[in-house]
Design a protein around this motif. Structure first.
Motif, PDB file in Angstrom:
ATOM      1  N   ARG B 164     -21.282   2.334  34.955  1.00 40.65           N
ATOM      2  CA  ARG B 164     -20.876   0.928  34.911  1.00 40.65           C
ATOM      3  C   ARG B 164     -19.732   0.715  33.910  1.00 40.65           C
ATOM      4  O   ARG B 164     -18.877  -0.135  34.111  1.00 40.65           O
ATOM      5  N   GLN B 165     -19.742   1.522  32.847  1.00 45.13           N
ATOM      6  CA  GLN B 165     -18.659   1.401  31.859  1.00 45.13           C
ATOM      7  C   GLN B 165     -17.310   1.685  32.502  1.00 45.13           C
ATOM      8  O   GLN B 165     -16.341   0.948  32.287  1.00 45.13           O
ATOM      9  N   LYS B 166     -17.238   2.750  33.284  1.00 46.92           N
ATOM     10  CA  LYS B 166     -15.950   3.112  33.869  1.00 46.92           C
ATOM     11  C   LYS B 166     -15.513   2.075  34.899  1.00 46.92           C
ATOM     12  O   LYS B 166     -14.344   1.679  34.961  1.00 46.92           O
ATOM     13  N   GLY B 168     -16.475  -1.112  35.122  1.00 41.84           N
ATOM     14  CA  GLY B 168     -16.155  -2.379  34.464  1.00 41.84           C
ATOM     15  C   GLY B 168     -14.825  -2.336  33.742  1.00 41.84           C
ATOM     16  O   GLY B 168     -14.007  -3.258  33.869  1.00 41.84           O
ATOM     17  N   SER B 169     -14.573  -1.268  32.994  1.00 46.02           N
ATOM     18  CA  SER B 169     -13.295  -1.152  32.294  1.00 46.02           C
ATOM     19  C   SER B 169     -12.142  -1.141  33.284  1.00 46.02           C
ATOM     20  O   SER B 169     -11.134  -1.837  33.104  1.00 46.02           O
ATOM     21  N   SER B 170     -12.298  -0.360  34.333  1.00 51.40           N
ATOM     22  CA  SER B 170     -11.227  -0.267  35.324  1.00 51.40           C
ATOM     23  C   SER B 170     -10.989  -1.618  35.984  1.00 51.40           C
ATOM     24  O   SER B 170      -9.850  -1.969  36.320  1.00 51.40           O
ATOM     25  N   VAL B 172     -11.376  -4.544  34.559  1.00 53.80           N
ATOM     26  CA  VAL B 172     -10.604  -5.370  33.622  1.00 53.80           C
ATOM     27  C   VAL B 172      -9.131  -4.945  33.633  1.00 53.80           C
ATOM     28  O   VAL B 172      -8.238  -5.789  33.569  1.00 53.80           O
TER      29      VAL B 172
END
Lengths: 222, 222
Positions: B164-166, B168-170, B172
């Motif tokens: 989810r981090q990757k 979500g960051s992508s 944004v």
DNA sequence: GTCTATAATGAGATAGAC
DNA sequence: GTCTATCTCATTATAGAC
């Protein structure tokens, strides 16, 4: 608007105490401008944070616009030098690839923002303001575009069939994404959850490298 | 801060004339806020542009913060619906891929911004302000995050091994790049030269699709 | 170079007539 | 619902003593 920090030809070299005051004022301006933007920042708050009287802010910084320009410009040369040095170092150790060029642009900045103390962290958000507001385009042109041109040329060498339009647009996307880590980190946390800084930076590099590499491909994927 | 536009329970349905005035005020607020940001905008300028007296702006819009919220929220539902409709339509015509999902999020917005008249063009810059300032995170959460969650889920389905981090960051990064076309078009023109709008949009899609696709790859390119 | 004091302006908001 | 008039406060900037 007069962008150049006025050059009232100084009669004497400024005293050491004067220079310290000037730095304190610029430090405070950096904090307040980055927190609240140009309009939201007040000279009074800057003066209070610097521990001086408002009149002194004007004495050292000139008008509010001049102060803003000076604040942005103060670290711009150091930042450019870090980027160009990184590029030279990477060049010396072998042929460049896309990821290396992007890393030489992104990493010196992000390293300072996240490991260079609160001043650089504020400076990151400050640049995000500059980059999002057409009003400051002269600042971007003066402080950042010369170095950007160097990197655009490197990218063009690695992407011989790409138009300047595609490379330039992609570079703006890259810079916007980089600055979103400074200005919109709250949004990343909100959407992606707690995330390590180094992981975000690696994700950014992956994302932008792949974005530029996609220019190589023949046409739109149909 | 009270974000919800106050619900002073109305006694009567507002007159048609009143509603027109309200729309004129919101139109003017949209223009001035998007041009100069929250702090830079003044109620007086908004009133002047709307052709009404300052007191009337407060009557219809409440405090400056409430007016700002109302201005952003006004078109948010319509925008979300366009995005979700596009997603449904694409789903109906076959299995989704990365590019389709991203296109359903980016294209309705960019179409309105560039072909929906000056109001939507202003609205694009307005959202760029909201997205860059932590102060407005409640607005983002209320107006945009629910739809964003839908798209994040679609992306997660297409990228089963991604954290989810990757994702979500992508995402944004994608949103920041999208908004840079609204708020930093001047920078694109400066670095890339005169560029067709449709070409920028296609470059954006290529860039972000490749960025997301890179998440699939095993590890960092070594 | 640094301070106090103040000028000059513009801001957001509200009271009350119509 | 709309207007006029005004309140109250904060702002940038400067003048002038020290």
């Amino acid at each position: 608007m007069m962008l150049k920090p006025r050059e009232k030809q100084r009669q004497r070299a400024p005293s050491k105490r004067s220079l310290q005051t000037r730095e304190r004022i610029l430090d405070a301006a950096e904090m307040v401008f980055s927190d609240r933007g140009f309009e939201g920042a007040s000279i009074r708050d800057i003066a209070a944070l610097a521990g001086v009287q408002g009149a002194l802010v004007h004495h050292h910084g000139g008008s509010k616009e001049e102060l803003f320009f000076t604040t942005v410009a103060r670290r711009a040369d150091a930042l450019s030098q870090l980027r160009l040095d990184a590029l030279d170092a990477r060049k010396a150790s072998g042929p460049l690839d896309l990821r290396s060029v992007l890393a030489c642009f992104l990493e010196p900045f992000l390293h300072k923002v996240f490991h260079g103390g609160s001043h650089w962290r504020a400076y990151g958000r400050l640049i995000a303001h500059v980059s999002a507001d057409m009003r400051w385009r002269e600042i971007s042109a003066a402080c950042f575009d010369p170095t950007v041109e160097v990197f655009l040329q490197e990218l063009a060498d690695l992407l011989p069939h790409a138009t300047r339009q595609k490379i330039g647009s992609s570079f703006v996307f890259t810079v916007s994404s980089m600055l979103s880590i400074c200005a919109s980190r709250w949004r990343i946390e909100s959407l992606a959850g707690e995330t390590e800084t180094d992981e975000i930076i690696e994700t950014l590099l992956d994302f932008c490298e792949a974005g530029f590499a996609s220019i190589r491909k023949p046409g739109p994927a149909l």
